[in-house]
Design an enzyme around this catalytic site. Structure first.
Site, PDB file in Angstrom:
ATOM      1  CG  ASP A  68     -65.399   5.612  -9.742  1.00 29.19           C
ATOM      2  OD1 ASP A  68     -66.536   5.777 -10.237  1.00 29.19           O
ATOM      3  OD2 ASP A  68     -65.089   6.066  -8.626  1.00 29.19           O
ATOM      4  CD  GLU A 128     -70.269   6.721  -6.159  1.00 24.79           C
ATOM      5  OE1 GLU A 128     -71.077   6.995  -5.263  1.00 24.79           O
ATOM      6  OE2 GLU A 128     -69.438   5.788  -6.043  1.00 24.79           O
TER       7      GLU A 128
HETATM    8 ZN   LIG Z   1     -71.450   2.854  -6.431  1.00 27.40          ZN
END
Ligand SMILES: [Zn+2]
Length: 409
Positions: A92, A157
């Site tokens: 992401d 994340e």
């Molecule tokens: Zn990162």
């Protein structure tokens, strides 16, 4: 010619992956995007074409994302060695932010000199590329290694890892062995001398004080929440700094930090006494303490203050992560890392702890030796984010050195 991969060949591979990968907008649903599935499928194709012997997916369901899934991919190059070095990258990216601040298109790879610009080029395209480049080198140079090379690509994340590493470590707990090594190339510095082995815990909370709004000329008819909020904020500040004052020289800075940060706007005009005041703290907590201890103290302080002043208050947690035990700077993995960096690149490093923020803490919480390292100019989340291609080539050599497959480009 069999068994050859030139420096130029590796650089061309890096460019071609960036060219295809950066236009795929892998923004998570919490940041208003459609998720990581398309990017993961593209990268899975590359992983398979590089000849990884084992490749599995541990996807998490999320109806908000395209395909209803947040993908997590785990692959091992040889698949039959007792120990694996896992290179963990996240799929992401954060949104580009104010596009007028960019000099390049955010969702396109722009190559200028030795740099590639675009959202996700450094964070965490660089981490993704490192695992792929190491595998490509093993494949095309027909090398063997002492330690297996593993690649982990995770979702989510940037917004809490519930659908990413935390999901992976719960459903696929046995996949990453307790004796394996984990490298998280998701933070670093420009000469690669920062080897992060520990992170502080994080506690973000907000406090709202409810008074009574009134005219600025008749304060006796109301209760000034701004004044009370300011007193309460400083009370919390002094208390936490006084009580949680341990030092740990592994960390920079060596103490826990407790910072009052955001304050919500109250009244728009000068001649009104505010009836509500809301402030926030960002606390970074050494492994000596837990977030519950700190939060418990804050709640007691607030309750007592409100009782004494006859106002209502609310404490809400915005985010919390307990500190994980550090990876021992004298562990086999940390020592091997420092030795490899010195041997391959002449860089001397000192293992350090930082304020927190990567997925390393989840691996450490499971007792798996984990370091955070890469060579980068720290442009993550900024406009004109970029990665330097020579850094990726050089860091790839360090990874190959770590697993005992020595190559130079
Ligand atoms: Zn990162």
């Amino acid at each position: 010619m069999v068994g050859s991969l030139s420096r130029g060949g590796l650089e061309e591979f890096i460019r071609s992956v960036y060219r295809d990968m950066l236009p795929i907008r892998a923004v998570g649903p919490d940041n208003g995007g459609e998720g990581e599935l398309e990017k993961c499928e593209y990268l899975e194709g590359i992983v398979r074409s590089l000849g990884f012997k084992r490749c599995e997916r541990y996807d998490a369901g999320d109806p908000r994302a395209r395909g209803g899934l947040r993908p997590n991919l785990v692959a091992r190059f040889y698949g039959d060695k007792p120990k694996t070095l896992w290179v963990v990258g996240h799929l992401d990216v954060v949104p580009p932010g104010d596009s007028s601040l960019w000099h390049h298109e955010p969702f396109k790879a722009s190559f200028i000199d030795e740099k590639v610009y675009g959202r996700g080029s450094e964070d965490d395209g660089q981490g993704i590329l490192l695992g792929l480049c190491a595998a490509k080198s093993l494949a095309e140079r027909e090398l063997d290694s002492e330690v297996d090379l593993g690649v982990v690509l995770v979702s989510d994340e940037e917004t809490g890892s519930v659908y990413g590493v935390r999901h992976l470590l719960s459903v696929g707990r046995g996949v990453i062995g307790d004796d394996d090594w984990v490298l998280v190339p998701d933070a670093g510095n420009s000469d690669g001398s920062l080897l992060e082995v520990a992170e502080k815990g994080v506690l973000w909370f907000r406090v709202q004080v409810l008074g009574v709004q009134t005219h600025g000329s008749t304060p006796e008819k109301g209760v000034n929440a701004h004044r009370l909020g300011s007193k309460l904020m400083l009370l919390i500040d002094d208390y936490l700094h006084g009580k949680y004052n341990a030092r740990n020289e592994l960390f920079e800075p060596p103490t826990s930090t407790f910072e009052p940060t955001k304050r919500e706007p109250n009244v728009p005009n000068v001649n009104t006494v505010p009836g509500s005041d809301t402030f926030y703290f960002d606390c970074r907590i050494l492994p000596n303490y837990t977030t519950s201890q700190v939060l418990g103290d804050v709640e007691r302080l607030v309750e007592d203050f409100c009782g004494r002043n006859g106002v209502r208050c609310r404490v809400e947690v915005v985010s919390r992560e307990d500190p994980s035990p550090p990876t021992d700077p004298n562990s086999e993995f940390a020592k091997r890392f420092t030795e490899t960096l010195r041997r391959v690149r002449g860089t001397s490093v000192k293992p350090k702890g930082i304020g927190g923020g990567t997925v390393a803490k989840y691996f450490r919480a499971n007792g798996i030796p984990t370091v955070v390292w890469m060579t980068c100019d720290e442009t993550a989340h900024q406009p004109d984010e970029y990665a330097k291609i020579p850094n990726i080539v050089s860091d790839t050599q360090v990874i190959l050195g770590l697993i005992g497959a020595n190559v130079s480009f």
